[in-house]
Write an enzyme that holds these catalytic residues in place. Structure first.
Site, PDB file in Angstrom:
ATOM      1  N   GLY A   1      -4.237  -4.301  -4.299  1.00  0.00           N
ATOM      2  CA  GLY A   1      -5.263  -3.362  -4.717  1.00  0.00           C
ATOM      3  C   GLY A   1      -4.589  -2.052  -5.043  1.00  0.00           C
ATOM      4  CG  HIS A   2      -1.763  -1.528  -7.546  1.00  0.00           C
ATOM      5  ND1 HIS A   2      -0.915  -2.082  -8.459  1.00  0.00           N
ATOM      6  CD2 HIS A   2      -1.269  -1.862  -6.336  1.00  0.00           C
ATOM      7  CE1 HIS A   2       0.061  -2.726  -7.827  1.00  0.00           C
ATOM      8  NE2 HIS A   2      -0.144  -2.602  -6.542  1.00  0.00           N
TER       9      HIS A   2
ATOM     10  CG  ASP B   1      -1.792  -1.223   1.305  1.00  0.00           C
ATOM     11  OD1 ASP B   1      -2.248  -1.688   0.248  1.00  0.00           O
ATOM     12  OD2 ASP B   1      -1.980  -1.726   2.420  1.00  0.00           O
TER      13      ASP B   1
ATOM     14  CE  LYS C   1       3.220  -2.149  -4.571  1.00  0.00           C
ATOM     15  NZ  LYS C   1       2.864  -1.946  -3.171  1.00  0.00           N
TER      16      LYS C   1
ATOM     17  CD  GLN D   1       0.946  -8.655  -2.879  1.00  0.00           C
ATOM     18  OE1 GLN D   1       1.666  -9.169  -3.709  1.00  0.00           O
ATOM     19  NE2 GLN D   1      -0.314  -8.435  -3.106  1.00  0.00           N
TER      20      GLN D   1
END
Ligand code: IMP
Length: 430
Positions: free
Chosen positions: A40-41, A13, A16, A223
């Site tokens: 989750g981006h 988180d 990225k 990650q």
């Protein structure tokens, strides 16, 4: 050869997706190399706000080729729904390819992930419950189903027959859960394979042609390094190698092909799930960093869980720089600190009478360390509209410079908000 690996250097988180979206416009190829839909981006750009879990964040640039590499574990339903959503919002997925070699997250992986977590009780890891660990475990046990298998009726049926028999025994006898039907699972995954078939490819030639032609390539991490299965805070880790070595393995390129490793670090630290977090803070101070209700709110993109927050941890971040060969830093979410009078940075750990410079290997010891803090002056000025380093408040410049000095890498990019343009580029990446 401009091949850049962009990796998380904390517990995930780090922002990225935002940077990949920015850099993808200069890359010809973006390769997501590891993890699965535990990631989750969040990407905010001229097209809107998007939450991606599997599709590489380079998808918004129509000229960029996006690859889901062999090291990723793919849930086909999640991937299809992401493709559908993107297409519905006029984002083309014509240049999206998923490796035949990638492993498939099957329904029993998701069930087992959740059942195993429940059975761990107090000792739970806090996984995302998406089947990631069981899918990687099957890959290593050589009982996995690969994306290519979805396109071959006989192979899929034969592999599934053997695997399901064992999984059903575990599900029913160990966990008292319902077994999965071979017939239904086979037909469902055959159909998912058909739906994905236009995107399934042997991605090796795509990647290697780009390398041969010297195209700018971005390796997109998911990650963070402190969740690395070998180097992270084991067992509170994910089941893949999210760092630079994982980028080589998961994309299928050699380490000599990588020209730069960018480590993405938040200007403070967050963590979701369980596990030690030496510089963690709680109470009202933590709420400032959580920014609840703001676009940058510290709420997990995948699970919606509140993130744990803490001060920047230079011990952990320096370790991440060292194990990944990070040469350049992208420091994100600096604006979150805008209102603070003073800002703490963890510069060392104290364990009884000893000062530690490196994180201890076991969580039993790591949970006992006391952070040693250095306190830096805040700038108490909004930074979200600043676009040049020299226009930043002096205290903000000094803060960022101190982080770089402590972790041992040069500054590349600073981000001061969620938008694509809310970045300050100090050293060009491509
Ligand atoms: P898993 O990857 O779902 O097995 O979860 C293992 C640990 O990694 C848990 O603490 C998760 O919260 C954490 N984790 C996995 N993926 C991410 C991510 O993309 N961001 C932050 N934490 C993650």
């Amino acid at each position: 050869m401009p091949v850049v690996a962009l990796i998380g250097a904390q517990w995930g988180d780090e922002g990225k997706g935002h940077l990949v979206d920015l850099l993808a416009s200069k890359a010809r190829l973006v390769v997501r190399y590891g993890g699965g839909n535990n990631a989750g981006h969040t990407v905010v750009n001229h097209l809107g706000t998007f939450k991606l879990h599997l599709v590489p964040s380079g998808i918004f640039d129509p000229a960029t080729v996006n690859v889901i590499g062999p090291g990723v574990v793919v849930n086909p339903e999640v991937l299809l729904s992401e493709i559908k959503d993107l297409e519905a919002r006029a984002v083309s997925t014509a240049k999206l390819f998923v490796s035949e070699r990638a492993h498939v997250i099957m329904p029993y992986h998701v069930m087992l992930d959740q059942l195993q977590e429940e059975s761990r009780g107090e000792g739970k890891i806090g996984t995302t419950g998406r089947g990631i660990g069981p899918a990687y475990a099957d890959k290593m046990s050589r009982t996995g189903i690969r994306v290519a298998d979805l396109l071959h009726e006989e192979t899929l049926l034969n592999r599934l027959r053997v695997v399901l028999e064992e999984k059903n025994r575990v599900l029913t006898r160990l966990y008292n859960a319902k077994p999965l039907s071979l017939h239904d699972t086979y037909l469902r995954y055959l159909d998912l394979g058909r739906q994905l078939s236009d995107h399934i490819s042997n991605v090796h030639p795509i990647i290697h042609r780009a390398l041969e032609k010297d195209f700018p390539v971005l390796l997109e991490g998911a990650q963070g390094s402190l969740l690395d299965v070998d180097h992270g805070t084991y067992p509170y880790v994910t089941s893949s190698p999210p760092g630079a070595a994982g980028a080589c393995q998961g994309a299928g390129i050699g380490p000599t092909a990588i020209s730069s490793v960018i480590g993405v670090l938040k200007a403070y630290t967050t963590r979701v799930g369980e596990g030690p977090f030496p510089s963690e803070i709680e109470g009202p101070e933590a709420d400032v960093l959580r920014q609840i209700g703001m676009p940058w709110a510290e709420v997990g993109t995948t699970t919606g869980r509140l993130r744990r927050v803490g001060w920047f941890d230079a011990v952990m971040s320096r370790y991440a720089v060292q194990i990944n060969g990070i040469d350049t830093l992208a420091i994100t979410k600096l604006d979150v600190l805008d209102t603070l009078e003073t800002i703490k940075v963890c510069v060392g750990y104290r364990l009884h009478e000893t000062q530690l410079e490196y994180p201890p290997a076991t969580v039993a010891v790591l949970s006992q360390v006391e952070p040693i803090y250095e306190e830096l002056p805040g700038w108490q000025t909004p930074t979200s509209d600043i676009r040049r380093f020299q226009d930043m408040p002096e205290a903000a410049q000094a803060y960022v410079a101190r982080l770089c000095q402590l972790v041992g890498a040069r500054l590349g990019i600073i981000s001061v908000g969620p938008g694509r343009d809310q970045t300050i580029v100090v050293n060009e990446v491509f």
